[in-house]
Write a protein that holds these residues in place. Structure first.
Motif, PDB file in Angstrom:
ATOM      1  N   LYS A 114      -8.633 -15.806  30.212  1.00 42.48           N
ATOM      2  CA  LYS A 114      -7.832 -14.332  29.981  1.00 42.48           C
ATOM      3  C   LYS A 114      -8.868 -13.304  30.465  1.00 42.48           C
ATOM      4  O   LYS A 114      -8.833 -12.244  31.178  1.00 42.48           O
ATOM      5  CB  LYS A 114      -7.053 -14.226  28.951  1.00 42.48           C
ATOM      6  CG  LYS A 114      -5.947 -15.035  28.689  1.00 42.48           C
ATOM      7  CD  LYS A 114      -5.100 -14.856  27.428  1.00 42.48           C
ATOM      8  CE  LYS A 114      -4.116 -15.867  27.449  1.00 42.48           C
ATOM      9  NZ  LYS A 114      -3.619 -15.974  26.126  1.00 42.48           N
ATOM     10  N   GLY A 118      -9.104 -10.520  33.337  1.00 43.10           N
ATOM     11  CA  GLY A 118      -8.993  -9.197  33.172  1.00 43.10           C
ATOM     12  C   GLY A 118     -10.285  -8.417  33.844  1.00 43.10           C
ATOM     13  O   GLY A 118      -9.882  -7.351  34.314  1.00 43.10           O
ATOM     14  N   PHE A 121      -9.174  -8.508  37.683  1.00 41.70           N
ATOM     15  CA  PHE A 121      -7.949  -7.342  37.933  1.00 41.70           C
ATOM     16  C   PHE A 121      -8.291  -6.261  37.775  1.00 41.70           C
ATOM     17  O   PHE A 121      -7.807  -5.209  38.519  1.00 41.70           O
ATOM     18  CB  PHE A 121      -6.851  -8.176  37.158  1.00 41.70           C
ATOM     19  CG  PHE A 121      -6.136  -9.219  37.952  1.00 41.70           C
ATOM     20  CD1 PHE A 121      -4.742  -8.934  38.294  1.00 41.70           C
ATOM     21  CD2 PHE A 121      -6.660 -10.497  38.356  1.00 41.70           C
ATOM     22  CE1 PHE A 121      -4.160  -9.620  38.954  1.00 41.70           C
ATOM     23  CE2 PHE A 121      -5.958 -11.164  39.087  1.00 41.70           C
ATOM     24  CZ  PHE A 121      -4.552 -10.910  39.406  1.00 41.70           C
ATOM     25  N   GLY A 122      -9.213  -5.844  36.419  1.00 36.45           N
ATOM     26  CA  GLY A 122      -9.688  -4.411  36.457  1.00 36.45           C
ATOM     27  C   GLY A 122     -10.382  -3.790  37.320  1.00 36.45           C
ATOM     28  O   GLY A 122     -10.303  -2.700  37.788  1.00 36.45           O
ATOM     29  N   TYR A 127      -3.632  -5.445  39.051  1.00 36.52           N
ATOM     30  CA  TYR A 127      -2.609  -5.653  38.203  1.00 36.52           C
ATOM     31  C   TYR A 127      -1.253  -5.175  38.748  1.00 36.52           C
ATOM     32  O   TYR A 127      -0.085  -5.926  38.362  1.00 36.52           O
ATOM     33  CB  TYR A 127      -2.692  -4.776  36.859  1.00 36.52           C
ATOM     34  CG  TYR A 127      -3.678  -5.166  35.669  1.00 36.52           C
ATOM     35  CD1 TYR A 127      -3.312  -6.499  35.106  1.00 36.52           C
ATOM     36  CD2 TYR A 127      -4.843  -4.709  35.734  1.00 36.52           C
ATOM     37  CE1 TYR A 127      -4.402  -6.954  34.488  1.00 36.52           C
ATOM     38  CE2 TYR A 127      -5.952  -5.165  34.791  1.00 36.52           C
ATOM     39  CZ  TYR A 127      -5.334  -6.462  34.324  1.00 36.52           C
ATOM     40  OH  TYR A 127      -6.527  -7.130  33.416  1.00 36.52           O
ATOM     41  N   ASN A 132       3.098 -11.825  36.696  1.00 37.12           N
ATOM     42  CA  ASN A 132       2.821 -12.586  35.865  1.00 37.12           C
ATOM     43  C   ASN A 132       1.243 -13.380  36.018  1.00 37.12           C
ATOM     44  O   ASN A 132       0.990 -13.763  37.056  1.00 37.12           O
ATOM     45  CB  ASN A 132       3.734 -13.826  35.401  1.00 37.12           C
ATOM     46  CG  ASN A 132       5.154 -13.387  35.003  1.00 37.12           C
ATOM     47  OD1 ASN A 132       5.298 -12.791  33.857  1.00 37.12           O
ATOM     48  ND2 ASN A 132       6.226 -13.525  36.062  1.00 37.12           N
ATOM     49  N   LEU A 133       0.506 -13.117  34.933  1.00 37.15           N
ATOM     50  CA  LEU A 133      -1.008 -13.694  35.135  1.00 37.15           C
ATOM     51  C   LEU A 133      -1.086 -14.900  34.010  1.00 37.15           C
ATOM     52  O   LEU A 133      -0.560 -14.690  32.773  1.00 37.15           O
ATOM     53  CB  LEU A 133      -1.952 -12.511  34.715  1.00 37.15           C
ATOM     54  CG  LEU A 133      -1.859 -11.198  35.445  1.00 37.15           C
ATOM     55  CD1 LEU A 133      -2.825 -10.291  34.952  1.00 37.15           C
ATOM     56  CD2 LEU A 133      -1.881 -11.657  36.678  1.00 37.15           C
TER      57      LEU A 133
END
Length: 221
Positions: A114, A118, A121-122, A127, A132-133
């Protein structure tokens, strides 16, 4: 009929594999673990947890799995933050944006942690495009076990036959097919040595894929 697209992340959306490779091999050197290129290739598509569970047993490592994972993640985090050249793979953003404009719900099912998801994706502002991730760290078994894809389908509220997976690893393709999903194999320069012959369709560039084409693929099977 295909109603959602499930993306893998590493090797499909972004090539963080060199960073993972560097982090793993720095840690292997610290632990005194000999590792061939061929053996390392068998780990592609597996979660970091599953890799260290296997290595702990194989090499009788004294550290617990959580400690081993954390050390590797420290190496990866430093490499990720230092790499200012990292970009999404060619065609990835265009395909995501086209699918989003077409109203196709997108899911991520990645063996990455995760924390790594994150970070990616950040950095790249992904996002808003995904419903769903799903991280492989939440499952006891990694791809080729189909659990991660079945969970992504359940979160989307769809049957496996309504899902199409885009994968670049042999383990990922096997998992998608075991889940009963249509699978597009992405044979990029970063997936060298991966056997994708059991995918339903194989491309060498994400630019070869269009929203209408992907949604129609389920009717081919």
């Amino acid at each position: 009929m295909i109603r959602t697209i499930i993306f893998d992340m590493d090797g499909v959306l972004v090539d963080t594999e060199p960073l993972h490779h560097d982090a793993f091999f720095r840690h292997f050197a610290e632990l005194g673990i000999p590792m061939s290129r061929e053996e390392y290739a068998t780990f592609l598509g597996s979660s970091t947890r599953n890799v260290y569970q296997l290595l702990k047993q194989q090499f009788n490592l004294t550290e617990d799995v959580e400690t081993l994972i954390q050390r590797k993640r420290e190496h990866f985090a430093r490499a990720f933050e230092a790499d200012t050249t990292l970009e999404l793979l060619p065609g990835a953003r265009a395909l995501i944006e086209e699918l989003h404009r077409a109203g196709v719900p997108l899911q991520l099912a990645s063996s990455a942690s995760k924390e790594t998801i994150g970070r990616v994706f950040g950095r790249f502002g992904l996002y808003p495009y995904f419903d769903n991730l799903v991280s492989g760290e939440d499952f006891p078994k990694s791809k080729p076990d189909p659990a991660i894809f079945l969970h992504a389908a359940a979160l989307a509220g769809l049957a496996p036959a309504e899902c199409l997976v885009i994968e670049d690893s042999a383990n990922g393709v096997t998992a998608a097919k075991a889940a009963g999903m249509y699978c597009v194999g992405y044979r990029s320069e970063h997936s060298e040595g991966q056997d994708l012959h059991h995918a339903d369709h194989v491309v060498a560039h994400l630019g070869q894929l269009k929203a209408a084409q992907l949604l129609a693929m389920g009717r081919e099977s």
